[in-house]
Design an enzyme around this catalytic site. Structure first.
Site, PDB file in Angstrom:
ATOM      1  N   PRO A  11       0.791  -1.225   0.000  1.00 26.21           N
ATOM      2  CG  PRO A  11      -0.157  -1.123   2.123  1.00 26.21           C
ATOM      3  CD  PRO A  11       0.515  -2.064   1.162  1.00 26.21           C
ATOM      4  CG  ASN A  12      -0.138   4.276   1.396  1.00 32.01           C
ATOM      5  OD1 ASN A  12      -1.124   4.870   0.952  1.00 32.01           O
ATOM      6  ND2 ASN A  12      -0.147   3.646   2.557  1.00 32.01           N
ATOM      7  NE  ARG A  19       4.398   6.410   0.652  1.00 30.00           N
ATOM      8  CZ  ARG A  19       4.401   5.478   1.576  1.00 30.00           C
ATOM      9  NH1 ARG A  19       3.748   5.645   2.693  1.00 30.00           N
ATOM     10  NH2 ARG A  19       5.033   4.354   1.377  1.00 30.00           N
ATOM     11  CE1 TYR A  24       8.746   4.755   2.710  1.00 33.56           C
ATOM     12  CE2 TYR A  24       7.457   6.779   2.946  1.00 33.56           C
ATOM     13  CZ  TYR A  24       7.802   5.510   3.401  1.00 33.56           C
ATOM     14  OH  TYR A  24       7.218   5.004   4.529  1.00 33.56           O
ATOM     15  CG  ASN A  75       8.381  -2.137   0.101  1.00 29.23           C
ATOM     16  OD1 ASN A  75       7.862  -2.288   1.212  1.00 29.23           O
ATOM     17  ND2 ASN A  75       8.919  -0.993  -0.277  1.00 29.23           N
ATOM     18  CB  ALA A  78       1.472  -0.081   6.116  1.00 25.83           C
ATOM     19  CG  ASP A  88      -0.365 -17.671   7.633  1.00 23.78           C
ATOM     20  OD1 ASP A  88       0.668 -17.851   8.317  1.00 23.78           O
ATOM     21  OD2 ASP A  88      -1.498 -17.590   8.138  1.00 23.78           O
ATOM     22  CD  GLU A  99      10.773  -8.048   5.692  1.00 23.06           C
ATOM     23  OE1 GLU A  99      11.061  -9.197   6.121  1.00 23.06           O
ATOM     24  OE2 GLU A  99      10.412  -7.113   6.426  1.00 23.06           O
ATOM     25  CG  HIS A 101      11.302  -2.701   4.725  1.00 26.36           C
ATOM     26  ND1 HIS A 101       9.951  -2.887   4.645  1.00 26.36           N
ATOM     27  CD2 HIS A 101      11.809  -3.792   5.342  1.00 26.36           C
ATOM     28  CE1 HIS A 101       9.654  -4.047   5.204  1.00 26.36           C
ATOM     29  NE2 HIS A 101      10.761  -4.619   5.630  1.00 26.36           N
ATOM     30  CB  SER A 103      12.520   4.207   4.875  1.00 27.85           C
ATOM     31  OG  SER A 103      11.544   3.346   5.435  1.00 27.85           O
ATOM     32  NE  ARG A 108      10.050   5.871   8.462  1.00 28.90           N
ATOM     33  CZ  ARG A 108       9.118   5.684   7.519  1.00 28.90           C
ATOM     34  NH1 ARG A 108       9.304   4.741   6.600  1.00 28.90           N
ATOM     35  NH2 ARG A 108       8.023   6.412   7.518  1.00 28.90           N
ATOM     36  NE  ARG A 112       7.007   4.140   9.877  1.00 22.47           N
ATOM     37  CZ  ARG A 112       5.916   4.253   9.113  1.00 22.47           C
ATOM     38  NH1 ARG A 112       5.587   3.313   8.258  1.00 22.47           N
ATOM     39  NH2 ARG A 112       5.155   5.338   9.196  1.00 22.47           N
TER      40      ARG A 112
HETATM   41  C1  DHK Z   1       7.060   1.560   3.163  1.00 22.72           C
HETATM   42  C2  DHK Z   1       5.945   1.898   3.871  1.00 22.72           C
HETATM   43  O1  DHK Z   1       4.866   2.354   3.247  1.00 22.72           O
HETATM   44  C3  DHK Z   1       5.905   1.837   5.339  1.00 22.72           C
HETATM   45  O2  DHK Z   1       4.625   1.524   5.830  1.00 22.72           O
HETATM   46  C4  DHK Z   1       6.933   0.877   5.922  1.00 22.72           C
HETATM   47  C5  DHK Z   1       8.232   0.915   3.807  1.00 22.72           C
HETATM   48  C6  DHK Z   1       8.298   1.128   5.290  1.00 22.72           C
HETATM   49  C7  DHK Z   1       9.516   1.237   3.065  1.00 22.72           C
HETATM   50  O3  DHK Z   1      10.464   1.759   3.652  1.00 22.72           O
HETATM   51  O4  DHK Z   1       9.584   0.919   1.868  1.00 22.72           O
HETATM   52  O5  DHK Z   1       6.988   1.032   7.318  1.00 22.72           O
END
Ligand code: DHK
Length: 151
Positions: A11-12, A19, A24, A75, A78, A88, A99, A101, A103, A108, A112
């Site tokens: 998400p996002n 954003r 990011y 990635n 959230a 699962d 995995e 991320h 950031s 943080r 997180r």
């Molecule tokens: C991206 C997000 O949207 C956050 O919810 C995670 C992650 C970190 C990232 O660093 O790519 O906590």
């Protein structure tokens, strides 16, 4: 072993580049996908690159990967910190899982710092910015090659 890799984004991440660029970065998800596709060509991998704001779609893509993929870079955004369901699903996938991320989540907020997905991941990357995608792809290619060599 299949040289198809799924790169899944939670998400996002569709807002990447817009954003919180101080966290990011300024590259968009389309920029990241283009870089990954170029690198995948060099590494002899094929790619499925997806993003969703919906948990079930990520789970469905992991199930799809079970059928035909050699590895997954995810990635979960959230959902990293909340989703037993994604853990699962990944536990039902046999190949290497990285995995990622963008950031450094450990620098943080405390919420997180915990990841459900890390219990399954073969490697975890955090804080490499969007460069991390290419690094993760190289690692998955290496792990796929290593498995093929031992098959
Ligand atoms: C991206 C997000 O949207 C956050 O919810 C995670 C992650 C970190 C990232 O660093 O790519 O906590």
């Amino acid at each position: 072993m299949s040289r198809l890799v799924y790169i899944l984004n939670g998400p996002n991440l569709n807002l990447l580049g817009k954003r919180q660029p101080e966290i990011y970065g300024r590259a968009t998800l389309a920029d990241v996908e283009a870089e990954c596709r170029a690198l995948a060509g060099d590494l002899g991998l094929s790619l499925r690159f997806h993003q969703s704001n919906r948990e079930y779609e990520l789970i469905d893509w992991i199930h799809e990967a079970r059928e035909d993929a050699g590895g997954i870079v995810i990635n979960p955004a959230a959902f990293t910190h909340t989703s037993v369901a994604i853990l699962d699903a990944l536990n039902a996938f046999d190949g290497p899982v990285i995995e990622l991320h963008i950031s450094n989540v450990h620098k943080r907020e405390p919420f997180r710092h915990h990841s459900f997905v890390s219990a399954r991941a073969d490697g975890v990357m955090a804080g490499f910015g969007t460069q991390g995608y290419g690094l993760a792809l190289r690692r998955v290619a290496h792990l796929i090659d290593a498995r093929a060599a031992h098959a």
